[in-house]
Enzyme design. Structure first.
Site, mmCIF file in Angstrom:
data_model
loop_
_atom_site.group_PDB
_atom_site.id
_atom_site.type_symbol
_atom_site.label_atom_id
_atom_site.label_comp_id
_atom_site.label_asym_id
_atom_site.label_seq_id
_atom_site.Cartn_x
_atom_site.Cartn_y
_atom_site.Cartn_z
ATOM 1 N N GLU A 137 0.815 -1.225 0.000
ATOM 2 C CA GLU A 137 0.000 0.000 0.000
ATOM 3 C C GLU A 137 0.845 1.271 0.000
ATOM 4 O O GLU A 137 0.345 2.347 -0.310
ATOM 5 C CB GLU A 137 -0.946 0.011 1.207
ATOM 6 N N LYS A 165 3.101 3.395 7.376
ATOM 7 C CA LYS A 165 4.002 2.304 6.980
ATOM 8 C C LYS A 165 5.112 2.846 6.073
ATOM 9 O O LYS A 165 6.266 2.429 6.168
ATOM 10 C CB LYS A 165 3.229 1.197 6.254
#
Ligand code: NAD
Ligand code: DAU
Length: 361
Positions: A137, A165
């Site tokens: 992602e 992230k």
């Protein structure tokens, strides 16, 4: 050679599968540091409760003193960082925990590991690895005709989860580039399989179908994800740990793109066969289109050529075999599902889907 590793987040979905497989293969000792958030569950590790090579520690990756103490005490030759807040929808409702764990927590973990690694002798330094488990992602969303994500794809995270992230990936990269810490980063596509928390699409659909509830599909259901069986992801991580080149990034994926609606229909068909509804109608009747996710990424697809060519890894399970194993596992583990869907889970489901006009709790 047997190793001692420090695993973070080893009571969650992928971490627990990784730890269980590690012991099945007899690979050595695991120090398992987990905060036991709503997503962490010691029941996932019940089968290794008596195993003295599994040392479970309840704690936070952001607790630098605790991590330093664990490193000094157990002298691991690798750290594998699974710990994270991982659910995109939760990050939309409340991003702060994502920043705390995924960004600040990873920073503190890296600081503790850097101090430990600095003090090792040269041979130990050579052997040591910090493996950071990340997601596809971070690369953002693909158009229908665009090529799958390679490791060189520009970072373009779109949700608070993927942004957090991405930040952690950048920190890991910087600790290698600046301090020479021997890091490895893996960016993987959507996992599915045993112990998957039923807030994520596949286990949620199985759970809701059996409970006679609506099967909520965001928007049109045409968004595409690239699905990988969790044990294949764990095998890829072991392979990267064993042979990955220091400082490198490896994309991991299933070569298996599917629109969400197709995944849901496959699950319905499988359940129709294995656990028919009392009224003999199809579970497809429960499919309900609900309001879309904010900022919903249209398509993810991983180009896993690098790990295949350099390290010889490829997935063993097809989607058909993996999804059947998954459905069978959930049918055989309804007690696990009942436990994890009590308490806080109900509050989450009620809040999240009520906004979409569905009463799923
Ligand atoms: P999960 O949410 O099921 O598990 C996360 C685990 O981390 C839980 O056991 C939780 O208690 C623990 N944890 C959370 N915050 C912590 C903290 N501050 N300190 C210590 N432990 C903490 O997540 P998952 O699906 O197993 O994902 C694991 C990792 O893999 C994550 O880093 C995620 O970003 C990444 N990833 C997941 C997928 C997927 O499809 N699930 C795909 C690619 C990458
Ligand atoms: O791509 C890797 C990522 O996959 C991981 O980094 C994340 O930790 C993991 O949660 C997963 O993210 P997704 O957002 O892709 O997974 P999720 O299961 O939440 O949703 C999969 C798709 O299904 C997505 O397009 C949204 C849709 N969806 C999801 C839910 C929960 C629905 O249509 N209805 C739902 O109720």
């Amino acid at each position: 050679m047997k190793r001692t590793i420090l695993v973070t987040g080893g009571a969650g979905f992928i971490g627990a599968n990784f730890v269980l497989a590690w012991f099945k293969l007899g690979l050595g000792t695991v120090v398992n540091l987990d905060k036991l958030t709503y997503a962490g569950n010691l029941e996932n590790l019940a089968s290794i409760r008596q195993n003295t090579q599994h040392i479970f520690v309840h704690g936070d990756i952001g607790d630098q003193a605790l991590v330093a103490q664990l490193l000094a005490e157990h002298q691991p030759d690798a750290v594998i960082n699974f710990a994270a807040e991982s659910h995109v929808d939760r990050s939309i409702h409340g991003p702060e925990d994502f920043i705390q764990t995924n960004v600040v927590g990873t920073f503190h973990l890296l600081e503790a590991v850097r101090a430990y690694w600095d003090a090792l002798d040269v041979d130990q330094q050579e052997r040591f690895r910090f493996l950071h488990v990340s997601t596809d992602e971070v690369y953002g969303s693909l158009g229908a005709a665009e090529a799958a994500f390679t490791e060189n794809h520009t970072y373009a995270p779109n949700s608070p989860y993927s942004a957090s992230k991405a930040a952690s990936d950048h920190l890991v990269r910087a600790y290698h580039h600046t301090y020479g810490l021997p890091t490895l980063t893996t960016n993987c596509s959507n996992n599915y399989g045993p112990y998957h928390f039923p807030e994520k699409l596949i286990p949620l659909i199985i759970h809701n179908a059996l409970a006679g509830k609506a099967l909520p599909i965001y928007g049109t259901g045409q968004q595409i994800r690239d699905w990988l069986y969790v044990e294949d992801h764990c095998a890829a991580i072991r392979r990267v740990l064993e042979a990955g080149r220091v400082g490198e990034v490896y994309n991991i994926g299933g070569w298996n793109e599917k629109p969400n609606i197709e995944v849901v229909k496959t699950l319905c068909r499988m359940l129709d066969e294995k656990k028919p509804r009392a009224d003999a109608k199809s579970y497809m009747d429960q499919i309900t289109f609900v309001e879309d996710r904010l900022g919903h990424d249209q398509r993810y697809a991983i180009d896993a050529s690098k790990i295949a060519n350099e390290l010889g890894w490829k997935p063993e399970q097809s989607f058909e075999s993996g999804i059947e194993e998954t459905v069978d596992w959930y049918l055989a583990h309804q007690d696990w599902v009942a436990n994890v869907t009590s308490g806080d889970y109900r509050n989450w489901v009620q809040k999240h889907y009520a906004e979409r006009g569905e009463e799923l709790a």
